[in-house]
Write a protein that holds these residues in place. Structure first.
Motif: not given
Ligand code: F6R
Length: 369
Positions: A103-106, A108-110, A244-246
């Motif tokens: 599962i990946s939105q982009s 491109e996640t390595m 956390k991130e925001l």
């Protein structure tokens, strides 16, 4: 552009009813049959699958954790979910009978890409769930189911997450269909309830003002905890990650049953604790357990922020703040329960003066290991 919204994140939160509707469009017919020929997984692969492994990072990993409950319940296939960055370094057991869902939105996640390459080398069949047409992960997979969230610009994932969940539910139902699992009343109900989710999300979005007010009132706090059980547990993890991130706050999600094994020691006077409450209908054992968890933390001074189904009278007396969500089947509850947590994190971040679309130190797609 932002179309009048203060941030891309707010715009993308508001777009969720449409993103979900677009992801469902044309994929289920009126009789509740799943129409996923576009995915091009050969029927024999579907029939012969003996295990499902989901790999992903961050928010997409949380979608995978929720998918496990649906896949195992509807297909009776064992399902493992693993962080892509851990999976590839641990010599996982994979073969031709393994269906790996990346599962990946982009796209491109390595770490996710390396995990799927490893899985394919071992003979597993890889299905990508992805939001970006023609990106690397779907190109390198055996099959792909695209989420139709539209471009997600804000770094923190919102509408992509909800559509990843929808895609996971569709894949789970489709696997069940191909494997001849009995489509009992429950599955029929789920299919029709899925169609109602965009409307449910509209209603959730209309009732977010008290959540925003609450978020502003907590801007001076250092810590927020999140508790859930069953599918509410990954939702708690997602709520904590958003914060956390925001908001750059210390936020942690726990399985409510783990409280007494350690985390309850953190509960202190006035500590905000967000609790995800499963529906009182259906699996009421879960509901009753969480009501007693809420009583336990409240007795120790926690300020309880309770996300519960409309009309849940059993939990209301223990909620310092009650956020009501529409009645939906338990397995689908993450779709409606996550939205208040996104709004909460976004508003809290804004109140703390943070830039919500571009949180510090983060990038939208992580193409390094
Ligand atoms: C959190 C977030 C990240 C991503 C993760 C995976 O809001 O956006 O945790 O979910 O980096 O990214 P994708 O889905 O592009 O593989």
């Amino acid at each position: 552009e932002k179309s009048g919204y203060a941030s891309f994140m707010l715009k993308e939160i508001a777009e969720q009813p449409k993103a979900v509707a677009d992801t469902l469009l044309g994929r289920v017919d009126e009789s509740g049959t799943l129409l996923l020929d576009e995915v091009r997984v050969p029927p024999e692969v579907l029939r012969e699958t003996s295990k499902v492994v989901v790999v992903a990072c961050g928010t997409a990993f949380h979608a995978g954790l929720i998918a496990k409950y649906a896949i195992e319940h509807w297909t009776r296939l064992p399902c493992e979910v693993e962080l892509a960055s851990e999976f590839r370094y641990r010599d996982p057991i994979l073969d031709h009978g393994t269906l790996v869902i990346a599962i990946s939105q982009s796209g491109e996640t390595m770490d996710t890409l390396m995990a799927l390459r490893h899985a394919r080398e071992q003979g597993a069949h890889v299905l990508a769930i992805c939001n970006t047409n023609g990106s690397t992960i779907p190109r390198e997979s055996d099959a792909v189911l695209y989420t139709h969230a539209g471009p997600e610009v804000a770094v923190a994932s919102t509408k992509a997450f909800l559509t990843q969940l929808v895609a996971c539910y569709l894949v789970a139902l489709w696997l069940a269909q191909h494997r001849g699992e009995k489509f009992g009343d429950e599955i029929g109900e789920v299919v029709s309830e899925l169609a109602g989710i965009p409307g449910d999300l509209e209603r959730v979005l209309e009732t977010m003002e008290p959540v925003r007010e609450l978020a502003r009132s907590l801007a001076g706090h250092d810590t927020v905890l999140f508790l859930g059980r069953h599918v509410g547990y990954p939702v708690a993890l997602e709520g904590a990650l958003k914060l956390k991130e925001l908001a750059y706050m210390h936020a942690e999600g726990f399985a409510a049953g783990e409280l007494k094994h350690g985390p309850i020691a953190l509960i202190d006077q006035g500590l905000p604790v967000v609790v995800l409450v499963p529906s009182p209908r259906g699996r009421s054992v879960l509901h009753d357990k969480i009501v007693s968890n809420i009583q336990e933390i409240r007795a120790r001074g926690a300020r309880t922020v309770v996300i519960a189904e409309e009309g849940d009278e059993a939990v209301a007396p223990y909620a310092d703040h009650l956020i009501e969500i529409p009645e939906v089947p338990t397995l689908l509850q993450p779709l409606v329960a996550t939205v208040p947590l996104q709004v909460f994190a976004c508003e809290l971040a804004t109140a703390r003066g943070n830039e919500v679309d571009q949180p510090r130190n983060l990038a939208k797609s992580v193409t390094v290991e």
